[in-house]
Enzyme design. Structure first.
Site, PDB file in Angstrom:
ATOM      1  CG  HIS A  84      -1.890   1.232   1.160  1.00 15.40           C
ATOM      2  ND1 HIS A  84      -2.913   1.352   2.111  1.00 15.40           N
ATOM      3  CD2 HIS A  84      -2.019   2.219   0.462  1.00 15.40           C
ATOM      4  CE1 HIS A  84      -3.574   2.522   2.015  1.00 15.40           C
ATOM      5  NE2 HIS A  84      -2.977   3.072   0.839  1.00 15.40           N
TER       6      HIS A  84
ATOM      7  CD  GLU B 267       0.660   5.551  -1.213  1.00 14.40           C
ATOM      8  OE1 GLU B 267       1.351   5.540  -0.087  1.00 14.40           O
ATOM      9  OE2 GLU B 267      -0.427   5.450  -0.982  1.00 14.40           O
TER      10      GLU B 267
ATOM     11  CG  HIS C   9       2.755   8.757   2.219  1.00 17.70           C
ATOM     12  ND1 HIS C   9       2.566   9.003   3.623  1.00 17.70           N
ATOM     13  CD2 HIS C   9       1.771   8.114   1.662  1.00 17.70           C
ATOM     14  CE1 HIS C   9       1.161   8.912   3.720  1.00 17.70           C
ATOM     15  NE2 HIS C   9       0.778   8.381   2.484  1.00 17.70           N
TER      16      HIS C   9
END
Length: 216
Positions: free
Chosen positions: A32, A81, A85
């Site tokens: 994930h 993502e 992040h």
């Protein structure tokens, strides 16, 4: 930030949460994301560029697929993502480019080998239930640290939760550590997986746990 959460999700459960978009989810744990524990969206000018990870493409599609959108040339999930992040993780030299960030996550995935570990412990997708404590104990025995396990709470009229996500924690030196939160830490994964109306939360140790092999 102090540590990284490396999250694997179970595609069948992700699909169960958002059934209208899923086609034939992989029957193995997929990535994930790799999330620093505090910051988000650290550098909005550092745009995702898929050509930087072209060498990683076949591994990305296999181990880090966009479970909800099966088209292979779709890169939206990875972009999200990276923006949210990756731009924060990049303060570490080993993660300071898109290729390093995604490449290191793929490396950690092979190193952790969650699929293999669960199989060795005799925990496989099934229509019968598991005890959450048994799953936790197997993982802790195998890795020497406590991961964070998230479930889909029971639906109305059900008494079992459904396992959906397992997060491993790493130090900045990329050593495994316990995921139990230290005082005053915020947790990035909290509101992370909200799809439709259902949401993952930390699993309840006392509820029977379903590890589904097919989207119901």
């Amino acid at each position: 930030w102090k540590k990284l959460y490396f999250a694997h999700h179970w595609p069948v459960t992700v699909c169960k949460m958002n059934a209208n978009d899923c086609h034939d989810p992989p029957k193995y744990w997929t990535i994930h994301g790799l999330w620093p524990d505090r910051a988000e969206d650290c550098n909005r000018t550092w745009h995702f560029n898929v050509t930087e990870i072209k060498d990683l493409m076949s591994d990305m599609r296999h181990y880090w697929p966009d479970v909800l959108h099966s088209s292979l040339n779709r890169t939206q999930f990875w972009k999200h993502e990276w923006d949210k992040h990756g731009t924060c993780a990049a303060t570490l030299e080993v993660l300071n480019s898109q290729k390093k960030y995604f490449g290191k996550a793929l490396e950690l995935y092979q190193h952790v080998d969650l699929n293999g570990c669960l199989l060795k412990a005799g925990i496989k997708p099934s229509s019968s239930y598991y005890k959450m404590t048994a799953i936790k104990e197997a993982l802790t025995r195998f890795y020497g640290v406590t991961p964070k396990i998230q479930c889909l709470p029971p639906e109305e009229g059900e008494n079992a939760q459904t396992i959906g996500q397992i997060e491993f924690c790493f130090t900045k030196e990329l050593q495994l550590v316990n995921c139990t939160a230290l005082e005053g830490e915020s947790n990035p994964g909290q509101a992370h997986l909200k799809l439709g109306t259902s949401e993952l939360s930390v699993c309840n140790d006392t509820l029977p746990t379903y590890y589904p092999s097919d989207v119901q």
